[in-house]
Design a protein around this motif. Structure first.
Motif, PDB file in Angstrom:
ATOM      1  N   THR A   1       0.802  -1.210   0.000  1.00 53.83           N
ATOM      2  CA  THR A   1       0.000   0.000   0.000  1.00 53.83           C
ATOM      3  C   THR A   1       0.840   1.268   0.000  1.00 53.83           C
ATOM      4  O   THR A   1       0.402   2.282  -0.519  1.00 53.83           O
ATOM      5  N   ASP A   2       2.033   1.220   0.552  1.00 52.65           N
ATOM      6  CA  ASP A   2       2.825   2.444   0.572  1.00 52.65           C
ATOM      7  C   ASP A   2       4.319   2.137   0.600  1.00 52.65           C
ATOM      8  O   ASP A   2       4.923   2.025   1.663  1.00 52.65           O
ATOM      9  N   ARG A   3       4.891   2.001  -0.580  1.00 48.02           N
ATOM     10  CA  ARG A   3       6.305   1.648  -0.732  1.00 48.02           C
ATOM     11  C   ARG A   3       7.203   2.652   0.001  1.00 48.02           C
ATOM     12  O   ARG A   3       8.143   2.272   0.688  1.00 48.02           O
ATOM     13  N   TYR A   4       6.934   3.943  -0.134  1.00 45.24           N
ATOM     14  CA  TYR A   4       7.755   4.972   0.504  1.00 45.24           C
ATOM     15  C   TYR A   4       7.810   4.769   2.026  1.00 45.24           C
ATOM     16  O   TYR A   4       8.885   4.770   2.620  1.00 45.24           O
ATOM     17  N   ASN A   5       6.648   4.605   2.665  1.00 44.95           N
ATOM     18  CA  ASN A   5       6.633   4.450   4.121  1.00 44.95           C
ATOM     19  C   ASN A   5       7.322   3.166   4.568  1.00 44.95           C
ATOM     20  O   ASN A   5       7.928   3.131   5.638  1.00 44.95           O
ATOM     21  N   GLU A   6       7.238   2.127   3.768  1.00 46.69           N
ATOM     22  CA  GLU A   6       7.925   0.885   4.117  1.00 46.69           C
ATOM     23  C   GLU A   6       9.436   1.062   4.046  1.00 46.69           C
ATOM     24  O   GLU A   6      10.158   0.574   4.900  1.00 46.69           O
ATOM     25  N   LEU A   7       9.915   1.783   3.033  1.00 42.46           N
ATOM     26  CA  LEU A   7      11.349   2.054   2.972  1.00 42.46           C
ATOM     27  C   LEU A   7      11.761   2.955   4.132  1.00 42.46           C
ATOM     28  O   LEU A   7      12.828   2.771   4.717  1.00 42.46           O
ATOM     29  N   ARG A   8      10.901   3.901   4.488  1.00 43.30           N
ATOM     30  CA  ARG A   8      11.201   4.811   5.600  1.00 43.30           C
ATOM     31  C   ARG A   8      11.379   4.037   6.900  1.00 43.30           C
ATOM     32  O   ARG A   8      12.204   4.394   7.740  1.00 43.30           O
ATOM     33  N   LYS A   9      10.623   2.962   7.097  1.00 39.66           N
ATOM     34  CA  LYS A   9      10.701   2.153   8.321  1.00 39.66           C
ATOM     35  C   LYS A   9      11.962   1.295   8.371  1.00 39.66           C
ATOM     36  O   LYS A   9      12.357   0.841   9.433  1.00 39.66           O
ATOM     37  N   CYS A  10      12.577   1.048   7.230  1.00 44.13           N
ATOM     38  CA  CYS A  10      13.703   0.119   7.135  1.00 44.13           C
ATOM     39  C   CYS A  10      15.009   0.808   7.546  1.00 44.13           C
ATOM     40  O   CYS A  10      15.346   1.873   7.030  1.00 44.13           O
ATOM     41  N   SER A  11      15.756   0.183   8.432  1.00 39.81           N
ATOM     42  CA  SER A  11      16.976   0.795   8.973  1.00 39.81           C
ATOM     43  C   SER A  11      18.024   1.097   7.897  1.00 39.81           C
ATOM     44  O   SER A  11      18.808   2.035   8.061  1.00 39.81           O
ATOM     45  N   PHE A  12      18.050   0.346   6.805  1.00 37.80           N
ATOM     46  CA  PHE A  12      19.009   0.625   5.736  1.00 37.80           C
ATOM     47  C   PHE A  12      18.870   2.063   5.243  1.00 37.80           C
ATOM     48  O   PHE A  12      19.851   2.721   4.902  1.00 37.80           O
ATOM     49  N   PHE A  13      17.643   2.558   5.195  1.00 36.34           N
ATOM     50  CA  PHE A  13      17.365   3.885   4.648  1.00 36.34           C
ATOM     51  C   PHE A  13      17.421   5.001   5.695  1.00 36.34           C
ATOM     52  O   PHE A  13      17.150   6.153   5.375  1.00 36.34           O
TER      53      PHE A  13
ATOM     54  N   ALA B   1      24.206   5.566   2.104  1.00 37.01           N
ATOM     55  CA  ALA B   1      23.580   4.364   2.670  1.00 37.01           C
ATOM     56  C   ALA B   1      24.301   3.106   2.192  1.00 37.01           C
ATOM     57  O   ALA B   1      24.536   2.176   2.971  1.00 37.01           O
ATOM     58  N   LEU B   2      24.666   3.082   0.920  1.00 35.54           N
ATOM     59  CA  LEU B   2      25.386   1.932   0.371  1.00 35.54           C
ATOM     60  C   LEU B   2      26.769   1.787   1.005  1.00 35.54           C
ATOM     61  O   LEU B   2      27.198   0.686   1.347  1.00 35.54           O
ATOM     62  N   LEU B   3      27.469   2.906   1.175  1.00 36.14           N
ATOM     63  CA  LEU B   3      28.790   2.863   1.812  1.00 36.14           C
ATOM     64  C   LEU B   3      28.695   2.402   3.266  1.00 36.14           C
ATOM     65  O   LEU B   3      29.532   1.618   3.734  1.00 36.14           O
ATOM     66  N   LEU B   4      27.677   2.861   3.984  1.00 36.96           N
ATOM     67  CA  LEU B   4      27.482   2.413   5.370  1.00 36.96           C
ATOM     68  C   LEU B   4      27.228   0.908   5.420  1.00 36.96           C
ATOM     69  O   LEU B   4      27.746   0.215   6.301  1.00 36.96           O
ATOM     70  N   ALA B   5      26.431   0.412   4.481  1.00 35.64           N
ATOM     71  CA  ALA B   5      26.158  -1.029   4.434  1.00 35.64           C
ATOM     72  C   ALA B   5      27.447  -1.810   4.180  1.00 35.64           C
ATOM     73  O   ALA B   5      27.705  -2.831   4.830  1.00 35.64           O
ATOM     74  N   LEU B   6      28.255  -1.335   3.243  1.00 39.76           N
ATOM     75  CA  LEU B   6      29.536  -1.996   2.970  1.00 39.76           C
ATOM     76  C   LEU B   6      30.449  -1.957   4.188  1.00 39.76           C
ATOM     77  O   LEU B   6      31.130  -2.936   4.512  1.00 39.76           O
TER      78      LEU B   6
END
Length: 165
Positions: A23-35, A144-149
């Protein structure tokens, strides 16, 4: 609770989570710690480039040796990482798979096979989608990608230290 009840409860949890993500891709990404390092105004164009994918238990998210054209951020569930058919790690919600391709100027292939432990919901972001980003959204996505690496490198260093003891 018997095994069938546990399976039904897991499926109900997965279905509820999938409904929320759909229902809301943006809010789901917002909840994810990667982002987390990405401000909301920069996350919107990134979420426009993400596709939500679902994987059944035992499904291959990636296969060692295949060409890399996308990376994945796990929004729900977990997976096991294999290199040369040996378990080398695990991926959980908030972690990503395949982020290294964004720092290579050439086509590279996947270095590991990632197989789901249970139902998984993941954001799939293709390299072409990241290439469309400009300005702050691109800079924050790079961060975000550099932090993940960096987190993966720290984990690898800890494993090396354990092996050397």
């Amino acid at each position: 609770m018997n095994e069938l009840d546990a399976i039904q409860a897991s499926l109900a949890s997965f279905t509820k989570r999938l409904d929320e993500v759909s229902t809301d891709r943006y809010n789901e990404l917002r909840k994810c710690s990667f982002f987390d390092p990405i401000p909301s105004d920069s996350l919107r164009p990134i979420s426009d480039q993400a596709d939500i994918r679902t994987f059944a238990p035992g499904a291959h998210i990636t296969t060692e040796g295949e060409d890399m054209n996308a990376f994945y951020v796990i929004l729900f569930g977990s997976a096991t990482v294999y290199f040369s058919k040996k378990i080398v790690g695990s991926i959980r919600s908030g972690e990503c798979i395949g982020e290294g391709m964004f720092f290579s100027n050439e086509n590279i292939s996947r270095s590991a096979t990632v197989i789901t432990d249970n139902q998984v919901i993941a954001a799939e972001i293709k390299k072409t989608g990241i290439d469309r980003l400009q300005g702050e959204p691109k800079a924050y996505m790079d961060k975000a990608l550099l932090l993940a690496l960096f987190k993966k490198l720290q984990g690898a260093n800890r494993k090396i230290e354990e092996l050397l003891r």
